[in-house]
Design a protein around this motif. Structure first.
Motif, PDB file in Angstrom:
ATOM      1  N   ARG A  24      -8.799  52.675  10.322  1.00  0.00           N
ATOM      2  CA  ARG A  24      -8.631  53.968  10.866  1.00  0.00           C
ATOM      3  C   ARG A  24      -7.106  54.613  11.073  1.00  0.00           C
ATOM      4  O   ARG A  24      -7.106  55.596  11.708  1.00  0.00           O
ATOM      5  CB  ARG A  24      -9.512  54.141  12.340  1.00  0.00           C
ATOM      6  N   ILE A  25      -6.057  53.761  10.795  1.00  0.00           N
ATOM      7  CA  ILE A  25      -4.872  54.237  10.993  1.00  0.00           C
ATOM      8  C   ILE A  25      -4.316  55.126   9.841  1.00  0.00           C
ATOM      9  O   ILE A  25      -4.566  54.440   8.630  1.00  0.00           O
ATOM     10  CB  ILE A  25      -3.950  52.768  11.122  1.00  0.00           C
ATOM     11  N   ARG A  26      -3.787  55.979  10.001  1.00  0.00           N
ATOM     12  CA  ARG A  26      -3.245  56.903   8.798  1.00  0.00           C
ATOM     13  C   ARG A  26      -1.426  57.289   9.220  1.00  0.00           C
ATOM     14  O   ARG A  26      -1.191  57.408  10.261  1.00  0.00           O
ATOM     15  CB  ARG A  26      -3.703  58.222   9.037  1.00  0.00           C
ATOM     16  N   LEU A  27      -0.782  57.297   8.117  1.00  0.00           N
ATOM     17  CA  LEU A  27       0.512  57.559   8.206  1.00  0.00           C
ATOM     18  C   LEU A  27       0.355  58.974   7.719  1.00  0.00           C
ATOM     19  O   LEU A  27       0.034  59.309   6.458  1.00  0.00           O
ATOM     20  CB  LEU A  27       1.224  56.742   7.119  1.00  0.00           C
ATOM     21  N   TYR A  28       1.150  60.051   8.555  1.00  0.00           N
ATOM     22  CA  TYR A  28       1.317  61.395   8.222  1.00  0.00           C
ATOM     23  C   TYR A  28       2.959  61.483   7.563  1.00  0.00           C
ATOM     24  O   TYR A  28       3.865  61.175   8.358  1.00  0.00           O
ATOM     25  CB  TYR A  28       1.162  62.347   9.460  1.00  0.00           C
ATOM     26  N   GLU A  74       7.708  53.033  10.749  1.00  0.00           N
ATOM     27  CA  GLU A  74       8.128  51.875  11.452  1.00  0.00           C
ATOM     28  C   GLU A  74       6.814  51.611  12.668  1.00  0.00           C
ATOM     29  O   GLU A  74       6.379  50.545  12.807  1.00  0.00           O
ATOM     30  CB  GLU A  74       9.370  51.874  12.378  1.00  0.00           C
ATOM     31  N   ALA A  75       6.565  52.764  13.078  1.00  0.00           N
ATOM     32  CA  ALA A  75       5.385  52.711  14.510  1.00  0.00           C
ATOM     33  C   ALA A  75       4.183  52.547  13.416  1.00  0.00           C
ATOM     34  O   ALA A  75       3.308  51.981  14.206  1.00  0.00           O
ATOM     35  CB  ALA A  75       5.628  54.291  15.043  1.00  0.00           C
ATOM     36  N   TYR A  76       4.058  53.119  12.365  1.00  0.00           N
ATOM     37  CA  TYR A  76       2.524  53.041  11.865  1.00  0.00           C
ATOM     38  C   TYR A  76       2.471  51.564  11.366  1.00  0.00           C
ATOM     39  O   TYR A  76       1.302  50.729  11.680  1.00  0.00           O
ATOM     40  CB  TYR A  76       2.813  53.667  10.380  1.00  0.00           C
ATOM     41  N   ASP A  92     -12.053  57.960  15.996  1.00  0.00           N
ATOM     42  CA  ASP A  92     -12.271  58.097  14.683  1.00  0.00           C
ATOM     43  C   ASP A  92     -10.880  57.725  13.730  1.00  0.00           C
ATOM     44  O   ASP A  92     -11.172  57.030  12.607  1.00  0.00           O
ATOM     45  CB  ASP A  92     -12.611  59.618  14.230  1.00  0.00           C
ATOM     46  N   ARG A  93      -9.670  58.133  14.294  1.00  0.00           N
ATOM     47  CA  ARG A  93      -8.553  57.712  13.561  1.00  0.00           C
ATOM     48  C   ARG A  93      -7.282  57.850  14.609  1.00  0.00           C
ATOM     49  O   ARG A  93      -7.238  58.627  15.420  1.00  0.00           O
ATOM     50  CB  ARG A  93      -8.122  58.514  12.010  1.00  0.00           C
ATOM     51  N   ILE A  94      -6.260  57.112  14.043  1.00  0.00           N
ATOM     52  CA  ILE A  94      -5.016  57.418  14.619  1.00  0.00           C
ATOM     53  C   ILE A  94      -3.981  57.826  13.674  1.00  0.00           C
ATOM     54  O   ILE A  94      -4.012  56.962  12.544  1.00  0.00           O
ATOM     55  CB  ILE A  94      -4.471  55.924  15.367  1.00  0.00           C
ATOM     56  N   VAL A  95      -3.254  58.825  13.739  1.00  0.00           N
ATOM     57  CA  VAL A  95      -2.094  59.474  12.916  1.00  0.00           C
ATOM     58  C   VAL A  95      -1.013  59.602  13.419  1.00  0.00           C
ATOM     59  O   VAL A  95      -0.759  59.873  14.475  1.00  0.00           O
ATOM     60  CB  VAL A  95      -2.871  61.108  12.503  1.00  0.00           C
ATOM     61  N   VAL A  96       0.005  58.763  12.711  1.00  0.00           N
ATOM     62  CA  VAL A  96       1.458  58.633  13.264  1.00  0.00           C
ATOM     63  C   VAL A  96       2.370  58.931  12.200  1.00  0.00           C
ATOM     64  O   VAL A  96       2.106  58.921  10.939  1.00  0.00           O
ATOM     65  CB  VAL A  96       1.611  57.194  13.638  1.00  0.00           C
ATOM     66  N   ASP A  97       3.497  59.581  12.445  1.00  0.00           N
ATOM     67  CA  ASP A  97       4.573  60.314  11.682  1.00  0.00           C
ATOM     68  C   ASP A  97       5.768  59.485  11.183  1.00  0.00           C
ATOM     69  O   ASP A  97       6.629  59.999  10.625  1.00  0.00           O
ATOM     70  CB  ASP A  97       4.804  61.544  12.142  1.00  0.00           C
ATOM     71  N   ASP A  98       5.688  58.019  11.747  1.00  0.00           N
ATOM     72  CA  ASP A  98       6.800  57.439  11.438  1.00  0.00           C
ATOM     73  C   ASP A  98       6.477  55.880  11.115  1.00  0.00           C
ATOM     74  O   ASP A  98       5.484  55.413  11.491  1.00  0.00           O
ATOM     75  CB  ASP A  98       7.221  57.003  12.879  1.00  0.00           C
TER      76      ASP A  98
END
Length: 531
Positions: A284-288, A265-267, A257-263
């Motif tokens: 579906r990519i989200r930045l946290y 550069e990685a996002y 459903d989604r990918i959540v990443v906290d960086d």
């Protein structure tokens, strides 16, 4: 009641990938309806060996082991079985060699003085250069294991240089889709000296995406061949990508459903890689950027604690014990505080079935491999034993690692093997305890450094201006790690958080304990010992 059951069947399972990217460590968790299902961790600077391709040189052959040792540029030589050197010919060559030896022994009255060199040793004498791929990383005192069966995985395809095999993954069950993919596979411009497998991720994918994937794989293989011709042995010709790229390649399927990443550069990197695959996936990519650490926000941190614990509780009140040894992993199932809801036999079966599901999940999360012996609670009924065996097989079937499971033995044990390509999560995260000399475990200096930096960032986000000056008290062993190896990382952390950090050692602190104080008032902002 029937309506509620129908509603639950139709309810869509929510699958999310949570990525925590930091300077020293990258972690990825796959969550299914909020429950941790898979976990991966990779440390910065640690070489990813499994899947890498090397040009090596045979150092020696051992007929007794039916294997050869190959120099691929590491401290320990790689190990390769004869049947992994020439899979199609190895068995025949070995049989021919045994027949020749038997004839010689018969001519001497049944007693051979000196065995002649094996056919494999003749074909691959010492010094022969050979192209190999790592299938198992070095573990403990053992070197890596390699094979000449080269496989290069892509998003939708797996290229098999030197093979004639062409097929579609068995996990694609739809007959119409299998027929379409086989037709697509037959039209692909695959070289005559290579085979190809369509992965399960290729289901429903347009032909143009599959062709693009094949083109990328052939480019990679051509670079390997060019390196083979130009570079001297031993050398690495192809290296598997890092964790983030592998997650996008292998785990980002339509059911995510989604990918959540906290960086950031990685996002950006994930967005760019995903954009090449599908615009729909890209959305579906989200930045946290929340104040709470991402693994805590999604409850992955708390669930990960069980991965490092010997004792794991079950919802019913029962519990599991995991003991990892050099030779095998032993799992003990206990009823604990579970309450009887029927007969004793039914209660034991219910506890065993719950344990079977959790053991399969824990095996994936802990990445334990080799021989695993499970002591389930004894059941007298053969019918219940068979039900447990079938349930456990079904639970393990989702595992991407190869497994082999035996039925319940006369002693009530289930024995299984699980493919081990790398060390377990526990062995990668912990070092030997300096206090008890290996009788217990404490977190390594690297793990403590990661935890301290993670906590500093959380405090700065939480307290803002009041955390502008921080005093961190740590064990001298952790201080030694911070001073010698992580100095630049901490300087970057200061710049990132805009906080002044002062580190102080205290010999009275346990290696896993540390305190974060307000540098001006001395107020304790965090105490690991009081958690």
């Amino acid at each position: 009641m029937d309506f509620l059951r129908l509603f639950n069947l139709r309810k869509k399972t929510r699958r999310e990938i949570i990525i925590n990217a930091e300077s020293l460590e990258t972690r990825a968790a796959i969550m299914v309806d909020g429950k941790l299902d898979e976990f991966y961790v990779e440390r910065t600077g640690e070489e990813r060996m499994v899947g890498s391709i090397y040009k090596g040189r045979i150092q020696n052959t051992e007929d007794g082991l039916q294997a050869a040792f190959v120099d691929i540029g590491l401290k320990k030589n790689a190990f390769v079985h004869y049947w992994d050197m020439i899979p199609e010919d190895a068995a025949r060559l070995a049989e021919d060699d045994e027949e020749e030896q038997a004839k010689r022994d018969a001519s001497r009255g049944g007693k051979g003085k000196k065995q002649p060199p094996s056919a494999m040793a003749k074909r691959f004498p010492t010094g022969t250069e050979i192209l190999v791929q790592v299938t198992k990383a070095p573990i403990s005192t053992k070197g890596p294991r390699v094979t000449t069966n080269i496989t290069i995985p892509g998003r939708h395809l797996v290229l098999l240089p030197g093979s004639k095999l062409k097929g579609v993954s068995r996990k694609i069950a739809d007959d119409a889709e299998r027929a379409r993919l086989k037709k697509t596979l037959s039209r692909l411009p695959i070289p005559e000296d290579a085979g190809c497998i369509l992965r399960s991720a290729g289901a429903g994918v347009r032909n143009v995406s599959i062709v693009r994937d094949l083109r990328a794989l052939l480019d990679t293989w051509n670079r390997v061949k060019e390196g083979w011709e130009k570079q001297p042995a031993p050398c690495c010709l192809y290296r598997e990508p890092d964790l983030i790229e592998r997650i996008v390649r292998d785990s980002l399927t339509d059911d995510i459903d989604r990918i959540v990443v906290d960086d950031r550069e990685a996002y950006d990197r994930i967005k760019e890689m995903t954009g090449r695959i599908s615009r729909r996936m890209k959305n579906r990519i989200r930045l946290y950027d929340g104040a709470v650490p991402i693994f805590e926000q999604f409850d992955a941190e708390r669930q990960l604690e069980n991965v490092y614990r010997r004792k794991v509780w079950l919802k019913s009140g029962g519990y599991l014990y995991f003991d990892e040894t050099e030779a095998l992993v032993a799992v003990d199932v206990n009823t604990g505080r579970s309450k009887s809801v029927g007969s004793q036999e039914d209660n034991i079966l219910a506890c065993n079935l719950e344990a079977a599901q959790e053991i399969a999940r824990q095996a994936r999360l802990r990445n334990i491999g080799g021989l695993i012996v499970i002591d389930f609670i004894d059941m007298k009924s053969r019918k219940n034993q068979n039900a447990l065996f079938q349930a456990f097989k079904a639970a393990v079937s989702r595992d991407t690692a190869r497994t082999n499971i035996l039925p319940v033995s006369a002693l009530g044990l289930i024995e299984m093997t699980r493919q081990r390509v790398e060390g377990s999560v526990s062995s990668a995260t912990y070092s030997h305890c300096p206090y008890c000399r290996g009788r217990g475990k404490v977190l390594s200096g690297l793990s403590m450094s990661v935890r301290i930096q993670r906590r500093i960032q959380a405090i700065v986000k939480r307290d803002g201006a009041s955390a502008a000056t921080l005093r961190i008290v740590v064990n001298p062993l952790v201080m030694d790690r911070l001073r010698k190896e992580d100095e630049q990382v901490l300087i970057d952390l200061e710049r990132k958080t805009k906080a002044q950090l002062t580190f102080v050692s205290d010999a009275n602190l346990h290696i896993e304990d540390f305190r974060v104080l307000n540098g001006e008032t001395g107020a304790v902002l965090y105490d690991a010992a009081g958690e």
